[in-house]
Motif scaffolding. Sequence first.
Motif, short mmCIF file in Angstrom:
data_model
loop_
_atom_site.label_atom_id
_atom_site.label_comp_id
_atom_site.label_asym_id
_atom_site.label_seq_id
_atom_site.Cartn_x
_atom_site.Cartn_y
_atom_site.Cartn_z
N LEU B 33 0.84 -1.20 0.00
CA LEU B 33 0.00 0.00 0.00
C LEU B 33 0.87 1.25 0.00
O LEU B 33 0.64 2.20 -0.75
CB LEU B 33 -0.92 0.01 1.22
CG LEU B 33 -2.04 -1.04 1.24
CD1 LEU B 33 -2.77 -1.01 2.59
CD2 LEU B 33 -3.03 -0.78 0.12
N GLY B 34 1.87 1.24 0.87
CA GLY B 34 2.76 2.40 0.97
C GLY B 34 3.50 2.66 -0.32
O GLY B 34 3.61 3.80 -0.78
N LYS B 36 2.59 1.77 -3.37
CA LYS B 36 1.64 2.24 -4.39
C LYS B 36 1.35 3.73 -4.17
O LYS B 36 1.30 4.52 -5.11
CB LYS B 36 0.37 1.40 -4.30
CG LYS B 36 -0.75 1.86 -5.23
CD LYS B 36 -0.55 1.39 -6.65
CE LYS B 36 -1.73 1.82 -7.50
NZ LYS B 36 -1.59 1.51 -8.90
N LEU B 37 1.16 4.07 -2.89
CA LEU B 37 0.91 5.47 -2.53
C LEU B 37 2.07 6.34 -2.99
O LEU B 37 1.88 7.41 -3.58
CB LEU B 37 0.74 5.55 -1.01
CG LEU B 37 -0.09 6.69 -0.44
CD1 LEU B 37 -1.48 6.69 -1.03
CD2 LEU B 37 -0.17 6.55 1.08
N ARG B 38 3.27 5.84 -2.74
CA ARG B 38 4.46 6.62 -3.10
C ARG B 38 4.55 6.73 -4.62
O ARG B 38 4.82 7.81 -5.16
CB ARG B 38 5.71 5.92 -2.55
CG ARG B 38 6.97 6.71 -2.80
CD ARG B 38 8.13 6.21 -1.97
NE ARG B 38 9.37 6.71 -2.54
CZ ARG B 38 10.02 6.11 -3.54
NH1 ARG B 38 9.58 4.98 -4.03
NH2 ARG B 38 11.13 6.65 -4.03
N MET B 40 2.16 6.71 -6.78
CA MET B 40 1.16 7.62 -7.33
C MET B 40 1.42 9.06 -6.91
O MET B 40 1.27 9.98 -7.71
CB MET B 40 -0.24 7.20 -6.87
CG MET B 40 -0.74 5.93 -7.52
SD MET B 40 -2.31 5.42 -6.84
CE MET B 40 -3.41 6.51 -7.72
N GLN B 41 1.77 9.25 -5.64
CA GLN B 41 1.81 10.62 -5.13
C GLN B 41 3.17 11.27 -5.26
O GLN B 41 3.27 12.48 -5.19
CB GLN B 41 1.37 10.63 -3.67
CG GLN B 41 -0.08 10.24 -3.53
CD GLN B 41 -0.63 10.72 -2.21
OE1 GLN B 41 -0.27 10.21 -1.16
NE2 GLN B 41 -1.49 11.72 -2.27
N VAL B 42 4.20 10.46 -5.41
CA VAL B 42 5.53 11.07 -5.51
C VAL B 42 6.06 10.93 -6.94
O VAL B 42 6.38 11.92 -7.59
CB VAL B 42 6.50 10.45 -4.50
CG1 VAL B 42 7.86 11.13 -4.60
CG2 VAL B 42 5.95 10.59 -3.09
N ALA B 45 3.11 11.99 -9.57
CA ALA B 45 2.26 13.08 -9.11
C ALA B 45 2.03 14.11 -10.22
O ALA B 45 0.93 14.62 -10.37
CB ALA B 45 2.88 13.76 -7.90
N TYR B 48 -0.76 13.18 -12.65
CA TYR B 48 -2.09 13.33 -12.06
C TYR B 48 -2.41 14.79 -11.82
O TYR B 48 -3.53 15.23 -11.98
CB TYR B 48 -2.19 12.53 -10.76
CG TYR B 48 -2.22 11.05 -10.97
CD1 TYR B 48 -3.35 10.45 -11.55
CD2 TYR B 48 -1.17 10.24 -10.60
CE1 TYR B 48 -3.40 9.08 -11.74
CE2 TYR B 48 -1.21 8.87 -10.79
CZ TYR B 48 -2.33 8.29 -11.35
OH TYR B 48 -2.38 6.95 -11.54
N ARG B 49 -1.37 15.53 -11.41
CA ARG B 49 -1.57 16.95 -11.13
C ARG B 49 -2.03 17.66 -12.40
O ARG B 49 -2.94 18.48 -12.38
CB ARG B 49 -0.28 17.56 -10.58
CG ARG B 49 -0.36 19.03 -10.19
CD ARG B 49 -1.37 19.28 -9.08
NE ARG B 49 -0.92 18.77 -7.78
CZ ARG B 49 -0.45 19.56 -6.82
NH1 ARG B 49 -0.36 20.85 -6.97
NH2 ARG B 49 -0.09 19.04 -5.67
N LEU B 51 -3.64 16.37 -14.87
CA LEU B 51 -5.01 16.00 -15.19
C LEU B 51 -6.01 16.75 -14.32
O LEU B 51 -7.13 17.02 -14.71
CB LEU B 51 -5.22 14.49 -14.98
CG LEU B 51 -4.43 13.57 -15.89
CD1 LEU B 51 -4.76 12.12 -15.56
CD2 LEU B 51 -4.78 13.85 -17.33
N SER B 52 -5.58 17.05 -13.14
CA SER B 52 -6.52 17.58 -12.16
C SER B 52 -6.42 19.10 -12.03
O SER B 52 -7.39 19.77 -11.72
CB SER B 52 -6.22 16.93 -10.82
OG SER B 52 -6.80 17.66 -9.78
#
Lengths: 380, 647
Positions: B33-34, B36-38, B40-42, B45, B48-49, B51-52
């Motif tokens: 989980l950690g 995957k989080l890293r 996606m978010q690091v 990022a 995704y940024r 796109l958003s």
Amino acid sequence: MSYLNYHVAQVPTGWRKILHLNWPLVFLVTAVSCIGFLMLYSVSGGDIDRWAGPQMERFAVGMVLMFALAFVPIWFWRSISVASYVICVGLLVLVEVIGHVGMGAQRWLVLGPVRIQPSELTKVAFVMTLAAYYDWLPVEKVSRPFWVLIPVILILLPTGLVLMQPDLGTSIMLVAGGGIVMFAAGVSLWYFAGVIAIVVAGVTTVMESRGTDWQLLHDYQFRRIDTFLDPGSDPLGAGYNIAQAQIALGSGGWSGRGFMQGTQSRLNFLPEKHTDFIFTSLAEEFGFVGAFSLLMLYVLILGFCMYSALTNRDRFASLLTIGIAGTFFLYFSINMATVMGMLPAKGSPLPLVSYGGTSLMILLMAFGIVQSAHVHRPRG
Amino acid sequence: MRKSEREIVESGRLITRRVLMLGAIQAAVVSALGLKLRSMQVEHADEYRMLSDGNSIKIRLLPPARGLILDRHGTIIAGNEQNYRVTLTREEAGDVSAVIARLRHIIPMSDRQIADILEEIRKRSAVTPVLVADRLSWAEFSSIALNAPALPGVTPEAGLSRSYPRAGDFAHVLGYVGPVSDYDLSKIENPDPVLRLPEFQLGKVGMEAKLEEPLRGKAGSRRVEVNSAGREMRELSRQEGQQGATVQTTLDAGLQNFATQRLGSESAAAVVIDVTNGDILAISSSPVFDPNKFVRGISGPDYRALMNHDHRPLADKTVQGVYPPGSTFKMVTLLAGLEAGVINAGSRFYCPGYTQVAGRRFHCWSRGGHGMVDALGSLEHSCDVYYYELAQRVGIDRIAAMARKLGIGVRHELPMSAIAEGIAPDRAWKRARYDQEWQVGDSLNASIGQGYVLASPLQLAVMTARVATGRAVSPRLVRAIDGQPEPVPEWPELDINPLNLRTARAGMDAVMNGSRGTARRARIIAPEWQMAGKTGTSQVRNITAAERARGVISNEQLPWNRRDHALFVCFAPYDMPRYAVSLVVEHGGGGSAVAAPIARDILLYALADGLPPLTAYPESERAKVQEIWSRMNLTPSARKGEGRARA
């Protein structure tokens, strides 16, 4: 030395019990719940009355219940475990007969002013029953087929009833929760290996059957699997939620957009932003730092429970704590994996954080039982 | 329950071991989980940024262009045209009624329309665009685009809409498309998401419905960035859809147009079939209607006018209409008799003007009788008594079997709606249908195509083609799909003695070219196009004894809907058959006077591949033909260049 020969005198009594609570666990649970309030406040757009307020009230009630249960001696729970199992199964049957249909499935039971979701109660009650069973069963019999069959039936009975509601998510949770207790109780690893092998073989067979004349699933069911494996293949259908959730999560970056600054949730691109997908809002607004911190808080809660279980010499208390902690672990890991697109979408809340009364209260009561096990552990 | 110290220790050791294993599994899950989080978010990022950030991503379906339908020469008979329209999405609009009120300043809309739109928006999900107005002028369209900031959730779109450039000519065979209804969706097990687009059109009847699958094509999609007001900022990626398959039909647009115009305002049907391969060149039902009106949403009064018209313009008389074939059925009875061997071409019967059977008199159309009649003469003069005699000898079951062999009472599969099967009655049929025994009188009626016999114009054309060729020709409408030619089957020989077929054909030739042929006036005098045919006049009512006593009432004295049907079937050239035509004019009167000239004109147009030289007509007919031509406003098939689809 027998159970009754414990140095009961050394177990704290009366108000002194309060000093022997697992206080770090209390603080951790409170901290995670507070993160929940914060996020509910944020996703409601600053409207405290919408979700955060009611959630705080329920938390307050839940905390009182938690302390109350912590003071109840652990042997009381063992003595009522069979009765509670029977009651829960009875309630599940009742739901089947007269239950209230919500969200396309029969889950609620309305008894006067009280609305009960028996499947939630069952999660705790049947862990308790299994713990009591293994406490009663001599250790050397644990892996004998007959004595393995009994807990399997104990697990499958409520699971079948929940599956009929139909609630696939909860039934998987029940099987996994029960499995954890059996695992901890020392059932031979061969049984687990066997079950895993059968599941893998079953899934492979189903997938292999696709396109042949003995196809085991409908075409649309296969397409649903396709959507899970590649959300982009059905961007306007089931993949929509997942795609939007991933955008929200990923766009948070290292430190996030800041409290109440998340755009995805603000613009209503996120579905179920206050319940199943609340983790994405957290990740968007507080970034990797925030999301990872929450994950670590969960790990700490898990850790304190497991440590408590390890140091508890009473087999019932130990297994019960492991079962509850294991269910808690399943809760948060399944929710996080879902919103990150690692598991197929199905409704499951983020424990202590998602908006929802029954789930929060039951969880806090379960932690009350964990506390009780901790307070009343044999000493000396 | 007592526990020994040893048991407690052992239990504790076991639990410790298992908890450590459990902990290891949990640690692995948490690490996953950690990570995957890293990731996606690091690591990802920025993607995704993007796109958003400020904008967000939307996926819009690109409806595929519907496949074209062409005639045999490549003329477009069903195409697509630009359509400017406006949709509204509730989620993006916010205050829907305020937005519509503002939109009303640009497009005129009635209160009733607005109520309908609001109802539709309420019913659909918040993210589904709902059609607000379509077929806008360019001025209205650009004005809306200009005012987009004041109209959140309103999307101006330029899309394609079905159009039928030949208006009514192909109305019945092609059918039409229309918006997808809830009922349509409920009939499809797993509807394509593109069907839920507000502007999407689905084949409703006719070939459009039957060939929906190849014509529809595959939807594409595009990922666009929209800002918070839902306005598109830019396109991120685009996956083009696939246009529906081009369907080339066997139809000839010029001939179809001529046939339709020649039928005029009559309630009539004409079918032209190429006897060599079964290609249907024209299949026209009259009066026609404009399918474009249905595509655009037909108005109430227009629809009621079509529904209440006594000539039933919406019915496709060519395949759905069934008629007593009258004397055009006599080839069937004759061939049944010849094949059974109960007569030969030289057998003669005496016609005194009637036959007495079972105490009942069955009249010949000629009161005075035809005297001695042989096979050829029976067709030339259309002598009924000859067939009454024949029917008693050959029996109904053999007549019905011959009818089915020639394509009557058999469903011919074509991509058209509600194709009728007709009736080739026999003993078993009557028992099943009416639970009654077959009477000899029934045979007599059936032998001249009256009574229980029913056939559609399509079946009559098939019958004529089979008589003309001796092969089991079946009709076909599709020549090629997406350039892939549909194979023409090798039509098998009919199990009929060629000599007997020749007798039937000679009889049909005598009808046209014999000195006393019933349709001599409608003959073709150009020798290379020599025509053979058969008239038919079928009663739609029973003549009562009282009427008979009073004398025959002429058709003109009757109300329209009680007059006889006029029928005619023909083929040409006589010695090397190429085309067969069947024609029915509902309540038209006599087959020779009304139906034969129309059929001849259509047949000649097919043979000449355009308007024929006047010299093909007998001298006496030329003035009339010229007069008819001058009243027509023909649109020929585009052979080269303009209006023709590039293959």
